[in-house]
Every structure is written in structure tokens, then in C-alpha cells.
Motif scaffolding. Structure first.
Motif, PDB file in Angstrom:
ATOM      1  N   UNK A  11      32.549  43.025  46.854  1.00 16.76           N
ATOM      2  CA  UNK A  11      32.346  42.856  45.589  1.00 16.76           C
ATOM      3  C   UNK A  11      33.565  43.038  44.511  1.00 16.76           C
ATOM      4  N   UNK A  12      34.085  43.727  44.821  1.00 15.37           N
ATOM      5  CA  UNK A  12      35.356  44.145  43.772  1.00 15.37           C
ATOM      6  C   UNK A  12      36.439  42.860  43.971  1.00 15.37           C
ATOM      7  N   UNK A  13      36.573  42.463  45.245  1.00 19.09           N
ATOM      8  CA  UNK A  13      37.609  41.241  45.389  1.00 19.09           C
ATOM      9  C   UNK A  13      37.053  40.102  44.821  1.00 19.09           C
ATOM     10  N   UNK A  14      35.745  39.969  44.854  1.00 15.88           N
ATOM     11  CA  UNK A  14      34.709  38.660  44.031  1.00 15.88           C
ATOM     12  C   UNK A  14      35.295  38.795  42.649  1.00 15.88           C
ATOM     13  N   UNK A  15      34.984  39.949  42.221  1.00 13.84           N
ATOM     14  CA  UNK A  15      35.215  40.201  40.711  1.00 13.84           C
ATOM     15  C   UNK A  15      36.456  40.074  40.127  1.00 13.84           C
ATOM     16  N   UNK A  16      37.607  40.201  40.863  1.00 16.41           N
ATOM     17  CA  UNK A  16      38.782  40.402  40.660  1.00 16.41           C
ATOM     18  C   UNK A  16      39.250  38.718  40.340  1.00 16.41           C
ATOM     19  N   UNK A  17      38.748  37.976  41.506  1.00 13.92           N
ATOM     20  CA  UNK A  17      39.083  36.758  41.538  1.00 13.92           C
ATOM     21  C   UNK A  17      38.299  36.127  40.627  1.00 13.92           C
ATOM     22  N   UNK A  18      37.119  36.275  40.405  1.00 14.02           N
ATOM     23  CA  UNK A  18      36.575  35.499  39.090  1.00 14.02           C
ATOM     24  C   UNK A  18      37.343  35.921  37.769  1.00 14.02           C
ATOM     25  N   UNK A  19      37.468  36.985  37.382  1.00 19.70           N
ATOM     26  CA  UNK A  19      38.185  37.291  36.321  1.00 19.70           C
ATOM     27  C   UNK A  19      39.466  36.576  36.171  1.00 19.70           C
ATOM     28  N   UNK A  20      40.227  36.362  37.227  1.00 17.90           N
ATOM     29  CA  UNK A  20      41.610  35.838  37.020  1.00 17.90           C
ATOM     30  C   UNK A  20      41.301  33.967  36.906  1.00 17.90           C
ATOM     31  N   UNK A  21      40.474  33.759  37.661  1.00 19.15           N
ATOM     32  CA  UNK A  21      40.264  32.195  37.530  1.00 19.15           C
ATOM     33  C   UNK A  21      39.776  31.961  36.296  1.00 19.15           C
ATOM     34  N   UNK A  22      38.693  32.610  35.722  1.00 17.89           N
ATOM     35  CA  UNK A  22      37.956  32.243  34.714  1.00 17.89           C
ATOM     36  C   UNK A  22      38.858  32.552  33.338  1.00 17.89           C
ATOM     37  N   UNK A  23      40.019  33.362  33.348  1.00 21.82           N
ATOM     38  CA  UNK A  23      40.907  33.363  32.368  1.00 21.82           C
ATOM     39  C   UNK A  23      41.802  31.830  32.194  1.00 21.82           C
ATOM     40  N   UNK A  24      41.774  31.209  33.004  1.00 23.90           N
ATOM     41  CA  UNK A  24      42.504  29.757  33.057  1.00 23.90           C
ATOM     42  C   UNK A  24      41.461  28.726  32.391  1.00 23.90           C
ATOM     43  N   UNK A 107      50.679  37.228  44.740  1.00 16.24           N
ATOM     44  CA  UNK A 107      50.628  37.574  43.107  1.00 16.24           C
ATOM     45  C   UNK A 107      49.846  36.372  42.496  1.00 16.24           C
ATOM     46  N   UNK A 108      49.060  36.916  41.512  1.00 16.35           N
ATOM     47  CA  UNK A 108      48.027  36.113  40.879  1.00 16.35           C
ATOM     48  C   UNK A 108      48.615  34.645  40.734  1.00 16.35           C
ATOM     49  N   UNK A 109      49.741  34.414  40.147  1.00 15.28           N
ATOM     50  CA  UNK A 109      50.176  33.061  39.991  1.00 15.28           C
ATOM     51  C   UNK A 109      50.271  32.251  41.070  1.00 15.28           C
ATOM     52  N   UNK A 110      50.388  32.886  42.612  1.00 16.13           N
ATOM     53  CA  UNK A 110      50.460  32.114  43.596  1.00 16.13           C
ATOM     54  C   UNK A 110      48.987  31.936  44.024  1.00 16.13           C
TER      55      UNK A 110
END
Length: 223
Positions: A11-24, A107-110
Motif C-alpha cells: 500500500x505504501x508503494x502504491x500511495x507514493x507512486x500515486x502521489x508522484x504521478x498525480x502531481x504531474x 529517482x522520482x524524475x527517472x
């Protein structure tokens, strides 16, 4: 807008990925799957541009899920996300049809640039890195069906011209389009045309799949 399905049992991995992606501004998450079976079902229902696919998940793992998604013939691309000590499984994922892979500590940008690259049909892993990956792990894995055929009579290469076969060989050796153009004295636009025809004729989804084909058909041998 690039649509993304996240497939991960953490769940934490999914949450972190969602937060990053939806900031774009150019990305949106259309769903989250907790295992491979859910990822296959949700891909068929939601038709995302990209699936971020974990490998180790309960039940159906990410490699088999990738194989089923790509076998369905959908336009969805799969980006494998794995841990550093599972690179051999990343190769298996690429053979299953994934368009690339990243490690979870990237890295998030990667991750963002990787998703964008996969969504447009490019490979995430640079050709030279792909070559080193395959050299390191290809001898640990079982041969793919048809891989025992010689290049001269392998049916997957039958429709290629001599020039296209030459270019497929150097793609497998890790040459970029610029290197191919320089060393073979071709315009880069001509190289891109040849690469596109090679992908179409061999049924390769992207450049990484073409590299794997070059290995499977023995055009390129591991170092």
C-alpha cells in the motif's frame, strides 16, 4: 494525458507512486491493483497507457501478468518496477513483453521520464545498458521458443532485408540510432525508418524487444 495503472501489493508503494504521478499535469492514475490477476483484469477494463508492474506479488506474479497483458494485443505498455537484487527477473519481464524496467530506488524524475518514454513507444533502458543487462543475465534463463534456430533460417527474420538484418544486429549490440547512422554512413532519419520497419516486420513492441530478438535468434551472442 498519460493514464497509468499501478500494480503493487504494498500500500505504501502504491500511495507514493500515486502521489508522484498525480502531481504531474500530463499524468493520471486510473486504478490500483494489489496482485497480478487484478492488474490483468483492470488493464482489460481500463485500457491504461502504462502499467507500473511490481514483480513479487501474491498469486499471479508480475511477470506472468505482463505476459498476459501483452499477449492480449492491447496498446497498454508495461513498465516493470523491481528491486536491485531481482535484475534477472527484470530480464524475464522484458522477455514477457514489458517495455522496460526501473528499480524501486530510482529517482522520482527517472520514474516520470520512464513512464513518458514507455507511453510513446520508446524503451526505458538505454541501448548500451540493455546490452550489459542481457550479457549479465541471458545465460541464467531458459531459452525462448524458437531460439535454437540459426539466423539464416529463423522465420522471425525471414522478411528482413540484408540492411535491416544488419541494423537489427547492431541494435542488439547496443548501438544508438546516432551511432548506427555514423558508423553505417546513413542519415539518422533513414535509420529511424529502418528501425520502424524492423519492429513492424518482427512484431517487436519496442527497441528492447528487438534487442531480445537479436539474442534469441543468435544474431548477437552474450559476451
Amino acid at each position: 494525458m498519460t493514464t497509468v495503472l499501478i500494480a503493487d501489493d504494498q500500500p505504501l508503494q502504491r500511495f507514493g507512486s500515486r502521489m508522484l504521478l498525480e502531481s504531474q499535469d500530463d499524468m493520471t492514475v486510473v486504478g490500483e491493483a494489489t496482485n497480478g490477476a487484478e492488474a490483468v483484469r483492470m488493464t482489460a477494463e481500463l485500457h491504461p497507457d502504462v502499467v507500473l508492474m511490481d514483480i513479487r506479488m501474491p498469486g499471479l506474479d508480475g511477470i506472468e501478468a505482463t505476459r498476459r497483458i501483452t499477449a492480449a494485443g492491447a496498446r497498454t505498455r508495461v513498465l516493470i518496477v523491481t528491486t536491485f537484487d531481482l535484475d534477472e527477473y527484470a530480464y524475464a519481464g522484458l522477455r514477457a513483453g514489458a517495455s522496460g524496467f526501473l528499480v524501486k530506488d530510482a529517482q522520482p524524475e527517472d520514474l516520470l521520464s520512464g513512464i513518458r518514454a514507455v507511453a510513446t513507444g520508446d524503451a526505458v533502458v538505454a541501448p548500451s545498458l540493455t546490452r550489459r543487462l542481457l550479457d549479465a543475465y541471458v545465460h541464467h534463463l531458459p531459452a525462448a521458443p524458437g531460439s535454437t534456430a540459426l539466423p539464416d533460417n529463423d522465420p522471425r527474420l525471414a522478411s528482413l532485408t540484408d540492411r535491416e538484418r544488419e541494423i537489427l544486429t547492431v541494435i542488439g549490440q547496443g548501438w544508438t540510432n546516432t551511432e548506427i547512422a555514423t558508423r553505417l554512413h546513413l542519415a539518422e532519419s533513414t535509420v529511424k525508418t529502418h528501425v520502424g520497419r524492423i519492429l513492424a516486420k518482427t512484431g517487436s513492441r519496442d527497441r528492447i524487444q528487438a534487442v531480445i530478438l537479436a539474442y534469441d535468434t543468435k544474431l548477437v551472442q552474450p559476451s
